[in-house]
Design an enzyme around this catalytic site. Structure first.
Site, PDB file in Angstrom:
ATOM      1  N   ARG A 101      55.689  35.318  51.246  1.00 41.69           N
ATOM      2  CA  ARG A 101      56.816  35.330  50.308  1.00 41.69           C
ATOM      3  C   ARG A 101      56.842  36.693  49.644  1.00 41.69           C
ATOM      4  NH1 ARG A 101      58.308  30.718  46.007  1.00 41.69           N
ATOM      5  NH2 ARG A 101      59.143  29.942  47.982  1.00 41.69           N
ATOM      6  N   HIS A 128      65.656  32.136  53.053  1.00 40.06           N
ATOM      7  CA  HIS A 128      64.620  31.129  52.769  1.00 40.06           C
ATOM      8  C   HIS A 128      64.672  30.088  53.899  1.00 40.06           C
ATOM      9  CE1 HIS A 128      61.727  28.924  50.648  1.00 40.06           C
ATOM     10  NE2 HIS A 128      62.408  28.487  49.611  1.00 40.06           N
ATOM     11  N   GLN A 131      62.945  26.500  53.875  1.00 37.11           N
ATOM     12  CA  GLN A 131      63.655  25.540  53.023  1.00 37.11           C
ATOM     13  C   GLN A 131      64.793  24.891  53.794  1.00 37.11           C
ATOM     14  OE1 GLN A 131      63.090  24.807  49.491  1.00 37.11           O
ATOM     15  NE2 GLN A 131      64.356  23.107  50.166  1.00 37.11           N
ATOM     16  N   CYS A 264      66.982  23.208  46.075  1.00 35.64           N
ATOM     17  CA  CYS A 264      65.650  23.579  46.571  1.00 35.64           C
ATOM     18  C   CYS A 264      64.601  23.569  45.473  1.00 35.64           C
ATOM     19  CB  CYS A 264      65.706  24.928  47.277  1.00 35.64           C
ATOM     20  SG  CYS A 264      66.160  26.291  46.197  1.00 35.64           S
ATOM     21  N   ARG A 292      59.551  19.778  52.890  1.00 32.72           N
ATOM     22  CA  ARG A 292      59.032  21.127  53.131  1.00 32.72           C
ATOM     23  C   ARG A 292      57.770  21.048  54.000  1.00 32.72           C
ATOM     24  NH1 ARG A 292      60.090  25.210  49.588  1.00 32.72           N
ATOM     25  NH2 ARG A 292      58.966  26.458  51.125  1.00 32.72           N
TER      26      ARG A 292
HETATM   27  N1  NVA Z   1      67.110  31.466  45.122  1.00 38.03           N
HETATM   28  C1  NVA Z   1      65.867  31.013  44.539  1.00 38.03           C
HETATM   29  C2  NVA Z   1      65.174  30.043  45.425  1.00 38.03           C
HETATM   30  C3  NVA Z   1      63.936  29.428  44.820  1.00 38.03           C
HETATM   31  C4  NVA Z   1      63.159  28.563  45.786  1.00 38.03           C
HETATM   32  C5  NVA Z   1      64.985  32.223  44.257  1.00 38.03           C
HETATM   33  O1  NVA Z   1      64.922  33.126  45.095  1.00 38.03           O
HETATM   34  O2  NVA Z   1      64.357  32.264  43.202  1.00 38.03           O
END
Ligand code: NVA
Length: 307
Positions: A101, A128, A131, A264, A292
């Protein structure tokens, strides 16, 4: 050749369907598949906050017979203390896969280029995709076959979730409508990329500025935080702009009566989603969060078994 999962369209429509089927199978029998037996280690590297991703990958990797290894992004200092390329070469000699991440999609691509083992996108600023496999699994469970369904994504369309819905939804043959204020709509290039996929699957990707028009008749209604990780300084300004795109019961009433609501998480009640919507009967967010684990087990298994 090593397979990676960096963006939603790294899986072809047939591959996405296969991964979803595998996720459903693994959900039904969580301890039957052990592609990481040994145990082999999988590095989980986080340069941004996490709850669901760390826990679901950690539990899932253990269920696959492997050893989930948490690598603190702050300590590793990837791209700061040493280059992405050097970190990739080192991790690739120790582990069977890398889950990362981070901020820049280009850094993730660099990691994949040099690691020699599968690299999985655990969220970047741009996508993402893990997800989305969980989200599609959840829709399959609650609504049915994905092709032909209409999805309305309301809120910050220009974030990772908006982009990923365009690509993954089009791959599944869904009609994805993104409704966002000006300045927060996915790029035209992202719509083109999704519609090119849609041309082969029967899916489509459209910008629908009016949230009521976007939600009207939808089978699935999705939102996400207005303030993605890394955008905290823009909080106040964003809250002013996004107000009309809040997913309230009034807005949801325009969807199909049996439409499901996805988020999410983390969710901010009273901002992007009303409490009575996320805690209401159409919300499937807890199944989505559970999925997930099943989705990511399927992704890892697929990448390891299809080099
Ligand atoms: N768009 C959000 C998703 C969190 C899982 C972020 O990037 O913080």
């Amino acid at each position: 050749m090593t397979r990676h999962f960096l963006a939603d369209d790294d899986l072809s429509p047939a591959e996405q369907a296969e991964v979803l089927e595998l996720a459903a199978t693994l959900k039904a029998s969580p301890y039957d598949a052990r592609p990481l037996a040994g145990p082999q280690s999988v590095a989980m590297v986080f340069d941004k906050p996490t709850l669901r991703t760390q826990v679901s990958f950690g539990a899932g990797i253990a269920e696959l017979g492997g050893n989930p290894m948490l690598v603190e992004g702050r300590l590793a200092g990837i791209g700061i203390r040493e280059s992405v390329e050097d970190v990739a070469r080192v991790l690739g000699r120790q582990v069977s896969a890398i889950v990362w991440r981070t901020f820049e999609q280009s850094d993730l691509e660099l990691m994949a280029e040099h690691a020699g083992v599968p690299v999985v996108n655990a969220l970047t600023d741009e996508f993402h995709p893990c997800q989305l496999v969980a989200d599609l699994l959840t829709v399959r469970e609650h609504v049915g076959p994905l092709a032909g369904l209409t999805v309305a994504f309301v809120g910050d369309g220009a974030c990772n979730m908006g982009n990923s819905w365009l690509l993954a939804g089009a791959t599944a043959g869904m009609h994805v409508r993104v409704s966002a204020p000006e300045g927060y709509v996915p790029s035209p290039a992202m719509f083109d990329r999704a519609n090119a996929i849609g041309a082969t699957t029967g899916g489509s990707a459209t910008a629908v500025p009016d949230p009521v028009a976007a939600v009207t008749g939808a089978d699935v209604v999705v939102t996400d935080t207005w303030v993605s990780m890394g955008k905290e300084e823009e909080s106040a300004a964003r809250e002013v702009v996004f107000g009309p795109w809040s997913l309230t019961a009034d807005l949801l009433a325009h969807a199909q009566p049996e439409a499901v609501v996805l988020h999410c998480l983390p969710a901010y009640r009273g901002k992007e989603i009303a409490a009575d919507v996320i805690d209401g009967p159409q919300s499937v967010v807890w199944d989505e969060a559970e999925n997930r684990r099943h989705a990511q087990k399927a992704i890892l298994t697929y990448l390891l078994e299809h080099p």
